[in-house]
Design a protein around this motif. Sequence first.
Motif, short mmCIF file in Angstrom:
data_model
loop_
_atom_site.label_atom_id
_atom_site.label_comp_id
_atom_site.label_asym_id
_atom_site.label_seq_id
_atom_site.Cartn_x
_atom_site.Cartn_y
_atom_site.Cartn_z
N MET A 1 75.87 -35.59 40.10
CA MET A 1 74.79 -36.25 39.36
C MET A 1 74.84 -36.05 38.12
N GLN A 2 75.82 -35.16 37.25
CA GLN A 2 76.05 -34.95 36.04
C GLN A 2 76.71 -36.00 35.29
N LEU A 3 76.31 -36.50 34.18
CA LEU A 3 77.07 -37.54 33.44
C LEU A 3 78.15 -36.94 32.75
N ASP A 4 79.36 -37.68 32.65
CA ASP A 4 80.52 -37.26 31.92
C ASP A 4 80.16 -36.94 30.51
N LYS A 5 80.64 -35.77 29.80
CA LYS A 5 80.28 -35.66 28.45
C LYS A 5 81.08 -36.66 27.61
N GLU A 6 82.22 -37.11 28.16
CA GLU A 6 83.00 -38.03 27.37
C GLU A 6 82.27 -39.58 27.40
N ALA A 7 81.42 -39.65 28.02
CA ALA A 7 80.93 -40.80 28.22
C ALA A 7 79.58 -41.20 27.23
N LEU A 8 79.08 -39.81 26.87
CA LEU A 8 78.00 -40.12 25.88
C LEU A 8 78.50 -39.23 24.33
N PRO A 9 77.95 -39.91 23.27
CA PRO A 9 78.37 -39.54 21.99
C PRO A 9 77.52 -38.16 21.71
N ASP A 10 77.87 -37.52 20.89
CA ASP A 10 77.22 -36.21 20.54
C ASP A 10 76.17 -36.56 19.55
N LEU A 11 75.11 -36.26 19.77
CA LEU A 11 74.02 -36.80 18.82
C LEU A 11 73.63 -35.37 17.74
N GLU A 12 74.02 -35.79 16.62
CA GLU A 12 74.15 -34.84 15.18
C GLU A 12 73.16 -33.73 15.34
N GLU A 13 71.87 -34.18 15.47
CA GLU A 13 70.63 -33.37 15.10
C GLU A 13 70.58 -32.37 16.21
N THR A 14 70.97 -32.43 17.29
CA THR A 14 70.93 -31.45 18.35
C THR A 14 71.44 -30.15 17.96
N ASP A 15 72.36 -30.07 17.15
CA ASP A 15 73.28 -28.83 16.83
C ASP A 15 72.77 -28.41 15.61
N CYS A 16 71.62 -28.87 14.83
CA CYS A 16 71.39 -28.25 13.49
C CYS A 16 69.94 -27.92 13.89
N TYR A 17 69.32 -26.84 12.81
CA TYR A 17 68.11 -26.63 12.65
C TYR A 17 67.37 -27.86 11.80
N THR A 18 66.29 -28.19 11.84
CA THR A 18 65.49 -29.12 11.03
C THR A 18 64.65 -28.62 10.17
N ALA A 19 64.20 -29.27 9.40
CA ALA A 19 63.04 -28.94 8.26
C ALA A 19 62.58 -29.96 7.70
N PRO A 20 61.06 -30.21 7.48
CA PRO A 20 60.31 -31.42 6.74
C PRO A 20 61.35 -31.92 5.55
N PHE A 21 61.45 -33.07 5.63
CA PHE A 21 62.27 -33.56 4.46
C PHE A 21 61.45 -33.48 3.10
N SER A 22 62.53 -33.55 2.07
CA SER A 22 61.70 -33.26 0.64
C SER A 22 62.82 -33.68 -0.16
N ARG A 23 62.28 -34.69 -1.13
CA ARG A 23 63.25 -35.19 -1.99
C ARG A 23 63.61 -34.00 -3.10
#
Length: 805
Positions: free
Chosen positions: A107-129
């Motif tokens: 039932m698991q989708l092949d990892k090769e079939a989906l792109p890596d979504l960049e923001e899932t591997d990074c911490y995030t913070a409210p954007f500030s110029r």
Amino acid sequence: MNNFLFFKDGKKRIDYILVYKKSSLQVEKRSTFERNLREEGLMLEREQSITNSDIMFVKIHCPWDTLCKYAERMNIRMPFRYSKVFCPSFSHHISINLRNWLPKNPMQLDKEALPDLEETDCYTAPFSRARMHHFTITNKDTFFNNSTRSRIVHHVLQRTKYEDGKTKMGINKLLNNGTYEASFPPHEGSYQSRHPIKTHGAKNHRHLLYKRWACWGMWYKYQPLDLIRRYFGEKIGLYFAWLGWYTGMLIPAAFVGLFVFLYGVFTMHSSQVSKEICQATEILMCPMCERSCMLQKLNESCIYAKVTHLFDNGGTVFFAIFMAIWATVFLEFWKRRRAVLTYDWDLIDWEEEEENVRPQFERKYAQVERVNPITGKPEPYQPFMDKLLRLMISILGIFLMISLVLTTVFAVVVYRLVAMEHFASFKWYFVKKYWQFATSGTGVCINFVIIMFLNVVYEKVAYFLTNLEQPRTELEWENSYALKMFLFQFVNLNIAHTHAVILAKCHPSGCLIDLCLQMSVIMVLKQTWNNFMELGYPLFHNWWTQHKIKRNEQVMKLPQWEKDWNLQPMNLHGLIDEYLEMVLQFGFVTIFVAAFPLAPLLALMNNIIEIRLDAYKFVTQWRRPLPARATNIGIWYGILEGIGVLAVITNAFVIAITSDYIPRFVYAFRYGPCKGQGYSQERCLKGYVNSSLSVFDLSELGPGHSGYCRYRDYRAPPWSSNPYELTLQFWHVLAARLAFIIVFEHLVFGIKSFIAYLIPDMPKDLSDRVRREKYLVQEMMYDAELEHLQKQRKCHGKQYHQEWP
């Protein structure tokens, strides 16, 4: 690169589309609005429709500086430059090793079939110029993804004025007054490709979603929730996450229900009650109607008795308790699943923006103003007495519609009483022999037609009553409308089952078969009809639109924005219809499940189809909806909890009153051959059928009648000192039924509360990760700021004495 996704220069990406007619009279408002959009920093480009000379498209592009300005205002969280560092626990290591040892989950989708979504591997913070150097900006064109860009543009569209005045702003008002025909973010190109995705890859995210989510060949696979969220937004992503979770939780319920049904199949021929009915060649049953019905031998209803045993057997009580506990486990674990998703999708600290006031509300109460306690700005205000009066009228309308439902139920009951006599004297032998099935079956079909007709009426009434209340914001309007639609349709569907529980004339083997027949027919027909209408109407509409464009070559050359314009817009009420269908199904699965243990299995089969139907509809048949954000499923969770409580009460009454479980139990312990010994086997029910049937003297009907017949009740025989009086066994059964209801409810509610207490809303490891992430982000931003200041000092040779922040 698809040039149809860019301005004519091929560089500026199209973030939003506005559509208007050149024949529209609102030229001045449109010109002012578009001029103000340019002043806000957006870029606009007009282009005429290829297929309709009266249609004009306004393409909107949001430049980098404008994106940064509004991303800061909206507190949009963006990827921080440091990658997440997760220290797995010992149990996590064990689970990883176990997964490596076990065979691959199909039932698991092949990892090769989906792109890596960049923001899932990074911490995030409210954007500030001012702190832009903290963020991972490798490419300005892709730093803000398409859904974020569309959301920013929509934010600008909602707050841009088209006339002088406090409230003369927003694209919604321009859509309502006909200035624009539509507004929508464009799809990312075609969902089809001439080349196979395995060898050439996906053309875009829409193509990838079609191949890895909306295709029927993916029916057994997990959904790519991260990709759904990225393309359609968190609100739609949460709907599909909830639907997938609900469908997965139906698997154990379906297996247990199937087991209970199979238990009935295997014990059908050994059932003592069925044996006694099938062997009762000498017992004559009294006529069920006055004129056409004849005396009938009890053994003629042998098949009816065996079918009843399929659903009314020893597993009924167990399954009712199991489903009540299942509903609690489903809701409690969904809260944990939602917590994980809100963390993964960076919604932990997200707060919903203050919604704009609805244009209808503004027009109605423009003369009455008060200061908004949140924004500090004056806004239209609805006086309390006016609000109370409108609410009371709305409640009165709800009760009137519920009384209409009761009237239709009474009409169906009258039909069944009349049809009973006609089917009992029917010319066809088959119909005459099985007149009980014929009466119940036709009654259910008529009831289904009435239900579907009234659903259309309820939709219009709910829309009228909600507008009458004048909700202040769109969210308040949606919640009020959703609650009314649920109440109307829930009562419409389930009041018919209640009459089957209370008013039905029962067969000697029990009343449960009528309720089971009603549930199965309505559930199957309603789900089939809903699936047909959900996909059939958009397919036909889009086909007709394409058919009107005569040359197929021209269709293929249409730009993406015009192809999207020719698609159906998303439902006017958003996801309300989608949630409503599933919540009503949840009611079917839990409320009367004691009468129909196959309900979870039918729901599981339907939902497997439903997920792919909805996916196909969102990807191919609808315009791309605004990628909205949300942290939960809204009002529907409270409704699901209410259904879970109601299910316990309803199943207690179904087992106690409709099922024959209690009378059999009382007979086995108090009147049967095992009296005083305890219930052990079917032999303890020997003589039960005869004990549950009373005797009637046919001579009381007048001349020409003689002998005796039997009927289902606990009454004294006609030759006793008090003929036809209720016997002691009746009172024993009644007391046992009342006692069962009280014990069942308290037991199940106790188990539900205990389970809810044991299961925390957020997993412990996730809670620790959230707290640690907040700590690390503060440390990282502090270090990053110090590093930035040191670089500036080296470059300029100056000393800085500023502190962070």
